[in-house]
Design an enzyme around this catalytic site. Structure first.
Site, PDB file in Angstrom:
ATOM      1  CG  HIS A  55      -1.890  -0.946   0.998  1.00 46.52           C
ATOM      2  ND1 HIS A  55      -2.559  -0.998   2.350  1.00 46.52           N
ATOM      3  CD2 HIS A  55      -2.338  -1.856   0.465  1.00 46.52           C
ATOM      4  CE1 HIS A  55      -3.978  -1.880   2.224  1.00 46.52           C
ATOM      5  NE2 HIS A  55      -3.267  -2.757   1.291  1.00 46.52           N
ATOM      6  CD  GLU A  57      -2.247   4.671   2.112  1.00 47.81           C
ATOM      7  OE1 GLU A  57      -3.368   4.954   1.347  1.00 47.81           O
ATOM      8  OE2 GLU A  57      -1.640   3.620   2.055  1.00 47.81           O
ATOM      9  CB  CYS A  85      -6.083  -0.613   5.677  1.00 51.35           C
ATOM     10  SG  CYS A  85      -3.784  -1.495   5.404  1.00 51.35           S
ATOM     11  CB  CYS A  88      -1.380   2.232   5.575  1.00 52.09           C
ATOM     12  SG  CYS A  88      -1.449   0.966   4.211  1.00 52.09           S
TER      13      CYS A  88
END
Length: 161
Positions: A55, A57, A85, A88
């Site tokens: 991801h 992030e 999420c 992250c």
């Protein structure tokens, strides 16, 4: 409060999310901005290779840990097309990054998936505030959330073909 400058950074995140989608990834994009407004790093979702932890992030949190002092991280802002999420958000908190600004929320994404009869995520949907303490968080931004919705709908339609 969302500023004009915040909107500009979020627009870039949505551009990155579109790049991710065009590359076969889920449409998420994020940028890391210094206290003085410089874009330090940017990334987009890279899960197409099979590693669902790729991801943007999370990547920015790792970048910040390697390239910024704790003080610089605390004063930086992460902008992202979709709310972090839990994974992250935890990475963001562990490296001590500052403010988070997002265009669309995890709750909105969960609602969209239900609307399209898609399977929910295996990971529980938690707000950033449920994961990190004492981090300023702003979002969602309704006028931009619609753009994010359209990218996710495009991904849904591509997966159904």
């Amino acid at each position: 409060m969302i500023t004009h400058q915040d909107l500009r950074y979020l627009e870039r995140c949505i551009e990155l999310a579109e790049e991710a989608l065009n590359g076969g990834n889920a449409p998420f994009g994020s940028i890391l901005v210094s206290e003085d407004g410089r874009v330090l790093a940017e990334d987009y979702n890279r899960i197409a290779g099979g590693d669902d932890t790729q991801h943007p992030e999370f990547a920015l949190a790792r970048w910040a840990a390697a390239h910024m002092t704790p003080e610089e991280r605390a004063r930086a802002t992460v902008y992202t097309s979709g709310e972090h999420c839990a994974m992250c958000a935890a990475a963001h908190g562990w490296v001590g990054l500052g403010r988070i600004v997002y265009a669309s929320s995890s709750a909105q994404l969960e609602q969209w998936l239900a609307e399209w009869n898609d399977e929910p995520s295996r990971v529980h949907t938690l707000s950033i505030e449920q994961v990190i303490r004492d981090t300023p968080v702003d979002g969602p931004v309704p006028e931009l959330a619609e753009k994010v919705y359209l990218l996710h709908r495009q991904m849904h339609n591509q997966q159904k073909q």
